[in-house]
Design a protein around this motif. Sequence first.
Motif, PDB file in Angstrom:
ATOM      1  N   ALA A 177       0.455   8.317   7.773  1.00 51.35           N
ATOM      2  CA  ALA A 177       1.647   8.254   6.923  1.00 51.35           C
ATOM      3  C   ALA A 177       2.476   7.035   7.301  1.00 51.35           C
ATOM      4  O   ALA A 177       2.819   6.843   8.467  1.00 51.35           O
ATOM      5  CB  ALA A 177       2.468   9.524   7.079  1.00 51.35           C
ATOM      6  N   LEU A 178       2.801   6.216   6.296  1.00 56.28           N
ATOM      7  CA  LEU A 178       3.516   4.961   6.532  1.00 56.28           C
ATOM      8  C   LEU A 178       4.908   4.931   5.919  1.00 56.28           C
ATOM      9  O   LEU A 178       5.720   4.078   6.277  1.00 56.28           O
ATOM     10  CB  LEU A 178       2.697   3.793   5.957  1.00 56.28           C
ATOM     11  N   TYR A 179       5.169   5.859   5.003  1.00 60.82           N
ATOM     12  CA  TYR A 179       6.476   5.858   4.331  1.00 60.82           C
ATOM     13  C   TYR A 179       6.757   7.263   3.819  1.00 60.82           C
ATOM     14  O   TYR A 179       5.873   7.924   3.258  1.00 60.82           O
ATOM     15  CB  TYR A 179       6.473   4.870   3.162  1.00 60.82           C
ATOM     16  N   GLU A 180       7.985   7.734   4.028  1.00 62.98           N
ATOM     17  CA  GLU A 180       8.371   9.051   3.509  1.00 62.98           C
ATOM     18  C   GLU A 180       9.161   8.884   2.227  1.00 62.98           C
ATOM     19  O   GLU A 180      10.225   8.262   2.210  1.00 62.98           O
ATOM     20  CB  GLU A 180       9.201   9.822   4.529  1.00 62.98           C
ATOM     21  N   VAL A 181       8.620   9.442   1.142  1.00 65.67           N
ATOM     22  CA  VAL A 181       9.309   9.397  -0.147  1.00 65.67           C
ATOM     23  C   VAL A 181      10.438  10.414  -0.142  1.00 65.67           C
ATOM     24  O   VAL A 181      11.605  10.091  -0.399  1.00 65.67           O
ATOM     25  CB  VAL A 181       8.326   9.688  -1.301  1.00 65.67           C
ATOM     26  N   ARG A 182      10.076  11.629   0.138  1.00 69.66           N
ATOM     27  CA  ARG A 182      11.015  12.744   0.309  1.00 69.66           C
ATOM     28  C   ARG A 182      10.193  13.873   0.932  1.00 69.66           C
ATOM     29  O   ARG A 182       9.036  14.064   0.565  1.00 69.66           O
ATOM     30  CB  ARG A 182      11.617  13.200  -1.030  1.00 69.66           C
ATOM     31  N   TYR A 183      10.778  14.576   1.844  1.00 73.28           N
ATOM     32  CA  TYR A 183      10.031  15.651   2.507  1.00 73.28           C
ATOM     33  C   TYR A 183       9.626  16.702   1.479  1.00 73.28           C
ATOM     34  O   TYR A 183      10.428  17.089   0.642  1.00 73.28           O
ATOM     35  CB  TYR A 183      10.880  16.296   3.602  1.00 73.28           C
ATOM     36  N   PRO A 184       8.358  17.161   1.485  1.00 72.92           N
ATOM     37  CA  PRO A 184       7.298  16.881   2.447  1.00 72.92           C
ATOM     38  C   PRO A 184       6.306  15.803   1.993  1.00 72.92           C
ATOM     39  O   PRO A 184       5.163  15.792   2.440  1.00 72.92           O
ATOM     40  CB  PRO A 184       6.594  18.227   2.532  1.00 72.92           C
ATOM     41  N   LEU A 185       6.702  14.905   1.076  1.00 74.96           N
ATOM     42  CA  LEU A 185       5.795  13.886   0.551  1.00 74.96           C
ATOM     43  C   LEU A 185       5.925  12.575   1.315  1.00 74.96           C
ATOM     44  O   LEU A 185       7.009  12.008   1.415  1.00 74.96           O
ATOM     45  CB  LEU A 185       6.073  13.636  -0.935  1.00 74.96           C
ATOM     46  N   TYR A 197      -2.206   5.056   3.193  1.00 76.71           N
ATOM     47  CA  TYR A 197      -2.828   3.915   2.512  1.00 76.71           C
ATOM     48  C   TYR A 197      -3.131   4.343   1.074  1.00 76.71           C
ATOM     49  O   TYR A 197      -4.266   4.599   0.696  1.00 76.71           O
ATOM     50  CB  TYR A 197      -4.105   3.506   3.223  1.00 76.71           C
ATOM     51  N   TYR A 198      -2.095   4.428   0.290  1.00 74.21           N
ATOM     52  CA  TYR A 198      -2.080   4.900  -1.102  1.00 74.21           C
ATOM     53  C   TYR A 198      -2.179   6.417  -1.237  1.00 74.21           C
ATOM     54  O   TYR A 198      -1.760   6.975  -2.250  1.00 74.21           O
ATOM     55  CB  TYR A 198      -3.170   4.223  -1.956  1.00 74.21           C
ATOM     56  N   TRP A 199      -2.748   7.110  -0.288  1.00 70.61           N
ATOM     57  CA  TRP A 199      -2.809   8.566  -0.370  1.00 70.61           C
ATOM     58  C   TRP A 199      -1.412   9.171  -0.400  1.00 70.61           C
ATOM     59  O   TRP A 199      -0.515   8.718   0.304  1.00 70.61           O
ATOM     60  CB  TRP A 199      -3.548   9.159   0.835  1.00 70.61           C
ATOM     61  N   ARG A 200      -1.237  10.211  -1.193  1.00 68.36           N
ATOM     62  CA  ARG A 200      -0.048  11.052  -1.130  1.00 68.36           C
ATOM     63  C   ARG A 200      -0.307  12.097  -0.050  1.00 68.36           C
ATOM     64  O   ARG A 200      -1.246  12.886  -0.156  1.00 68.36           O
ATOM     65  CB  ARG A 200       0.189  11.739  -2.479  1.00 68.36           C
ATOM     66  N   ILE A 249       0.808  -1.225   0.000  1.00 69.93           N
ATOM     67  CA  ILE A 249       0.000   0.000   0.000  1.00 69.93           C
ATOM     68  C   ILE A 249       0.841   1.274   0.000  1.00 69.93           C
ATOM     69  O   ILE A 249       0.297   2.378  -0.132  1.00 69.93           O
ATOM     70  CB  ILE A 249      -0.998   0.023   1.178  1.00 69.93           C
ATOM     71  N   THR A 250       2.165   1.126   0.113  1.00 71.47           N
ATOM     72  CA  THR A 250       3.050   2.300   0.035  1.00 71.47           C
ATOM     73  C   THR A 250       3.952   2.254  -1.204  1.00 71.47           C
ATOM     74  O   THR A 250       4.840   3.090  -1.352  1.00 71.47           O
ATOM     75  CB  THR A 250       3.938   2.406   1.289  1.00 71.47           C
ATOM     76  N   HIS A 251       3.711   1.309  -2.094  1.00 71.68           N
ATOM     77  CA  HIS A 251       4.521   1.155  -3.315  1.00 71.68           C
ATOM     78  C   HIS A 251       5.994   0.934  -3.002  1.00 71.68           C
ATOM     79  O   HIS A 251       6.879   1.483  -3.658  1.00 71.68           O
ATOM     80  CB  HIS A 251       4.363   2.379  -4.232  1.00 71.68           C
ATOM     81  N   TYR A 282      10.794   3.510  -3.046  1.00 64.58           N
ATOM     82  CA  TYR A 282       9.460   3.775  -3.595  1.00 64.58           C
ATOM     83  C   TYR A 282       9.464   3.459  -5.086  1.00 64.58           C
ATOM     84  O   TYR A 282      10.232   4.031  -5.851  1.00 64.58           O
ATOM     85  CB  TYR A 282       9.099   5.243  -3.358  1.00 64.58           C
ATOM     86  N   LEU A 283       8.613   2.520  -5.500  1.00 66.22           N
ATOM     87  CA  LEU A 283       8.465   2.177  -6.908  1.00 66.22           C
ATOM     88  C   LEU A 283       6.993   1.903  -7.177  1.00 66.22           C
ATOM     89  O   LEU A 283       6.448   0.888  -6.755  1.00 66.22           O
ATOM     90  CB  LEU A 283       9.297   0.940  -7.270  1.00 66.22           C
TER      91      LEU A 283
END
Length: 375
Positions: A298-306, A310-313, A135-137, A193-194
Amino acid sequence: MKYSLFFVSFFLITSFGTSFSQENNTGDIISRIIQKNGQKFVKNKNISSVSIGIYKDGQVYTEHFGEIVKGKGNLPNDKTIYEVGSVSKTITGYLVAKAVLEQKIKLEDDIRIYLEGNYSNLEYNGTPITIRNLITHTSGLPTFLPAKMNGLYEKLTKEVPNEFLALEKSYDKEKFLSDLGSVSITTEPGVNYLYSNAGTELIGYILEAVYQKSIDELLKENISDKYNMSTTAITLDSTQTKNLVLGYWMNSETPAPNNLNSLWGTAGGIKMTITDVMHYIELQLDDKNPIVSESHKALYEVRYPLQIAYYWRVWKDKYGTSYNHHGGTSGTQNWLFIYPKYNLGISIITNQSGPKTPNLLSKTAQKMLKELIKE
């Protein structure tokens, strides 16, 4: 849906609007903002129509511009049904959050406990793929299965919509599960993240397994019937299908075919009207709903502030913590934004799909946000 992969979201410029409170000053302001931005949007090259919805403080404002079929003058309306593409993932995320709260599944579960057969390949150096990773890719699974779909939407040729449809027609759930057994995971799950539609389709399989119900049954029971979202479904009935629009790929004058959704449809198969999207925004702004609260974690940080929930950005800036997702098919593009700080949601949907469309949608939504906050 990922911008680079699935765009990845005139003769007549008119509008039709509905609102529960447009007679008051706030309603007039919001209607004026939608009018200005909607009319400007359909002046862009290749755009034929757009539907815009704003939910603010319990009130709904929807307006429509342009023409669904180029040259026909047929304006979209509140009954027009769109393929919302990857915005479907956020609804899938809601179902996953519900399953977690009901202890049907756990975020740290090894996904192989839900699969029959040997899937020893779904790990890397002893680290298995988990529900959280799906759910976090961050699972390491490919963007698409079958493999031939990967990169297809980067070609930007006129044949893409029909090529995608042909691949869908030749594929099914059994082939998906077979191909899943030969996927090679090259990085540790949870690290990178992929974006993966394949991973989201797998979540559909898991949800059906734990509930012993089809995804459409789960949508009807937990979303459509419960929150007055009657057209929110993967499989439409014959009456609803008549209102499902076709869209245009790139600069084509020929409408692109609708997606077949031969798998579970959880990655991008849901259809909705703009009014259904407004009800969905209302649901997402209900901070007393425990499923909503869970799905926004929020379950995973791609890069701040993203970050990814659960799939939401999940995005943090001067507008507070907000939630958004883009969706696209070969004929439609849309973007959905939720701003809890302002009890506000914005949805913008067009039946045109091209490389510039996601940015155009996002910029239009951001302009409306700034104007709404200013007013």
